[in-house]
Design a protein around this motif. Structure first.
Motif, PDB file in Angstrom:
ATOM      1  N   LYS A  71       8.415   5.538   0.360  1.00 34.02           N
ATOM      2  CA  LYS A  71       8.609   6.640  -0.585  1.00 34.02           C
ATOM      3  C   LYS A  71       7.409   7.575  -0.580  1.00 34.02           C
ATOM      4  O   LYS A  71       7.552   8.789  -0.697  1.00 34.02           O
ATOM      5  N   GLY A 100       7.343  15.874   2.096  1.00 35.91           N
ATOM      6  CA  GLY A 100       7.854  17.014   1.338  1.00 35.91           C
ATOM      7  C   GLY A 100       6.743  17.973   0.989  1.00 35.91           C
ATOM      8  O   GLY A 100       6.841  19.187   1.225  1.00 35.91           O
ATOM      9  N   MET A 122       7.751   9.893   2.234  1.00 42.13           N
ATOM     10  CA  MET A 122       8.718  10.947   1.919  1.00 42.13           C
ATOM     11  C   MET A 122       8.078  12.027   1.050  1.00 42.13           C
ATOM     12  O   MET A 122       8.206  13.218   1.309  1.00 42.13           O
ATOM     13  N   LEU A 123       7.397  11.555   0.016  1.00 41.77           N
ATOM     14  CA  LEU A 123       6.764  12.478  -0.923  1.00 41.77           C
ATOM     15  C   LEU A 123       5.743  13.352  -0.201  1.00 41.77           C
ATOM     16  O   LEU A 123       5.727  14.576  -0.343  1.00 41.77           O
ATOM     17  N   THR A 134      10.952  16.191  -4.425  1.00 40.83           N
ATOM     18  CA  THR A 134      10.503  14.857  -4.013  1.00 40.83           C
ATOM     19  C   THR A 134       9.654  14.210  -5.104  1.00 40.83           C
ATOM     20  O   THR A 134       9.800  13.020  -5.369  1.00 40.83           O
TER      21      THR A 134
END
Ligand SMILES: Nc1ncnc2c1ncn2[C@@H]1O[C@H](COP(=O)(O)OP(=O)(O)O)[C@@H](O)[C@H]1O
Ligand SMILES: [Mg+2]
Lengths: 242, 396
Positions: free
Chosen positions: B15, B22, B18-19, B293
């Motif tokens: 995660k 973004g 991903m953050l 995000t």
């Protein structure tokens, strides 16, 4: 001569709690009276939807009832603001939840440290105290692992460690064994009993798991938003049939 | 608690990735798009960068540097007599066709500079000497132009290959020979073609037909006279237009020819619109992606924040935890994104490809924006958590 009744730890009287809008109202608690004593483990039992969790939340200061008074270890909760309630919970309460509510991205020991860090204790002190209680719940060696790597029973033991690490006078457990099998549930209750037994502490356990009734000192039965009777006969408790 | 807040953030690598992706992507988009935009805009006033002089004088009708309206040669002496002028040099610029040895034609930017002072000469020669421009039929070509005008041939690998022009090579401008005596490094221009430097007098010859060849006059103020001051005097005494040559975008004065060129293109062409929309799009997409995000990160942790709240953490503590998480993610995301933008920019410049100017201001603005996005996301998260009922932890 009967021994003196231990002093009251929790007293709720005339508590009303409604949810929803006036036209579509759910009555969760209606003129509920409840008492728990210092040094005891009391269970709140009753059919689903009868208001057990709601009463527990009122005692814990996470819900403010529409009517009635609540007193926990001499502290009146009605009339307290959000900040004061928060600070009350921080100092006086330990929580054990049905779904454990452990933070998955933190290690076992970090999860247990949370109540101490919330109280503003230094990291190192919190770490040491958390380590000690993790050993007590029998999870030495698992401190740095993630909660998800543990079994359900082990996770609930972490939760118990977290609930007791700051030595709160009131320990509240909502359905602590309902996500566990019979033997594990019994072990968890045994642990709650062993670790929380203290003349100064009160333990309130909400459950509808009759297999653990034998761990209670007293059992308060609820029905339709109020306590219908309190059982303190050890024989009745032993049979686990109320 | 802050240490735990960070551990919560770093605890879930997938995660977090991903953050950060973004945030980094939006920082990249914002920095990259604005850098390309300012790069393109800076190409409009390239002559101001390549031809260095403190004061430029032009016909009063001139609005920007790429549009020269010829002056009379007699204007040179009129400007020379203005009080505070140290020297005046003529400058010729025009677009002409050059014929390569293989017969192909190429449009070039012909720059004629004063042979006595070499005022306006390129700053950096990678081959040859500027003085050799005094030899007959000589020119200096810029590096990039030299490869553009290069001779097509077959490389050792059998593939077609262009060999850049070098010192000693020749081509023709209007049937007059041009012999390369130097290669210089200059900034590329919006209008494209290679820069070919020669002397002012020879430029007259190369552009035979032209009646007037004086495009601009380059003026040096006397010691103690500021360019701005001198511009005022020249305009008053001669009726011509005088400009300063500052090209630093956040610092240029009213009279800067670069600035006026920038704004001329801004108002008279579609460039700012088309590229401006790309920048805005980059901004919106960036804000949306990083906001989204971080918001989903908060949503995923809402349950745990509610538990922490039930256990007695005040909103102050939770707010600070969220800020620590948001700003940490924002900082790292910005670092990655800005780094990537710089890397891509470098690569582009090395290939001599599109324009790219990453002003420190662009980085700062991106930094402020990304942190602003993080801040807003944190605020939204804080509102979310504050609305969560602490009692909800007992459910489900
Ligand atoms: N937040 C809430 N909003 C609306 N109704 C609620 C809420 N919490 C509890 N109730 C209702 O109040 C009643 C008592 O709920 P609860 O205390 O959770 O029961 P128990 O824990 O005994 O199963 C139920 O009818 C439930 O639907
Ligand atoms: Mg319940």
């Amino acid at each position: 001569m009967s021994p003196p009744t231990p002093p009251i730890a929790v007293r709720a009287s005339g508590v009303d709690m409604f949810f929803g809008t006036p036209d579509n109202q759910v009555v969760a608690l209606k003129q509920a009276d409840f008492e728990a004593r210092r040094g005891e483990l009391i269970m709140l039992v009753g059919p689903s939807g009868c208001g057990k969790t709601t009463l527990l939340s009122v005692i814990a200061g996470t819900l403010t009832p529409q009517a009635g008074s609540v007193e926990v270890f001499g502290q009146r909760l009605d009339g307290l603001g959000q900040e004061e309630l928060t600070s009350f919970r921080r100092k006086n309460l330990g929580f054990v939840f049905q779904s454990f509510n452990l933070i998955p991205t933190l290690s076992v020991i970090e999860n247990v440290m949370v109540p101490l860090l919330i109280q503003g204790r230094p990291y190192d002190e919190a770490h040491a105290r958390a380590g000690a209680i993790i050993e007590k719940v029998g999870l030495k060696g698992r401190e740095e692992g993630r909660p998800n790597a543990l079994s359900g029973g082990q996770q609930q033991r972490v939760a118990i460690a977290r609930a007791l690490v700051h030595e709160p006078p009131l320990l509240i457990c909502d359905e602590p064994t309902s996500a566990l099998d019979k033997d594990t549930g019994a072990q968890i209750m045994q642990m709650v009993r062993d670790l929380s037994r203290s003349p100064e502490r009160c333990v309130v356990v909400v459950t509808h798991d009759h297999r653990i009734f034998r761990f209670a000192d007293r059992i308060a039965e609820m029905e339709d938003g109020r306590i219908s009777r309190v059982v303190d006969d050890p024989k009745l408790l032993e049979t686990a049939h109320l | 608690m802050y240490r735990l807040a960070l551990n919560m953030l770093f605890g879930d690598r997938a995660k977090l990735a991903m953050l950060l992706c973004g945030l980094a992507f939006s920082a990249l988009l914002m920095a990259q798009q604005s850098s390309v935009f300012f790069g393109i805009m800076s190409w409009t006033y390239t002559p101001m960068v390549n031809i260095r002089a403190q004061v430029w004088v032009s016909d009063p009708m001139v609005e920007q540097v790429n549009d020269a309206k010829p002056l009379r040669d007699t204007d040179l002496s009129r400007v020379r007599s203005v009080d505070g002028v140290a020297w005046v040099a003529p400058l010729h610029t025009s677009f002409v066709q050059a014929r390569m040895q293989d017969g192909n034609f190429k449009l070039i930017t012909l720059v004629g500079i004063d042979a006595d002072t070499f005022a306006g000469a390129p700053a950096l020669l990678t081959q040859g000497r500027i003085e050799d421009l005094r030899l007959p039929d000589t020119v200096i070509v810029d590096e990039w132009g030299a490869s553009l005008m290069g001779r097509m041939g077959v490389g050792p690998d059998g593939k077609p290959r262009s060999t850049p022009l070098k010192v000693g090579d020749t081509f023709e401008i209007n049937d007059i020979q041009a012999r390369i005596v130097g290669i210089c490094k200059v900034k590329r221009a919006f209008t494209g073609g290679p820069f070919v430097y020669t002397t002012y007098d020879r430029a007259k010859g190369y552009t035979l037909g032209a009646r007037r060849t004086l495009s601009f006059m380059l003026v040096e103020p006397q010691k103690g006279v500021t360019p701005t001051e001198l511009c005022g005097r020249i305009e008053r005494d001669t009726g011509l237009k005088a400009w300063t040559s500052d090209t630093v975008i956040w610092n240029w004065g009213e009279r800067s020819l670069a600035r006026n060129t920038f704004w001329w293109f801004w108002t008279n062409t579609g460039i700012p619109f088309s590229f401006g929309t790309a920048v805005l799009l980059g901004l919106f997409v960036g804000i949306a992606i990083s906001g989204q995000t971080f918001y989903s990160f908060v949503l995923e942790n809402l349950k745990y924040f509610a538990a922490i709240k039930a256990m007695g953490a005040g909103m102050g503590v939770i707010a600070r935890m969220l800020f620590v998480q948001a700003f940490t993610a924002g900082l790292i995301g910005f670092g990655l994104g800005a780094g990537m933008a710089q890397g891509i920019g470098r690569a582009m410049i090395e290939k001599g490809m599109p324009p790219f100017v990453m002003y420190p201001q662009i980085l700062w603005a991106t930094f402020v924006l990304v942190l602003g996005i993080s801040f807003v996301s944190a605020i939204i998260g804080i509102i979310k958590v504050s609305r969560v009922d602490a009692a909800s932890v007992f459910r489900g």
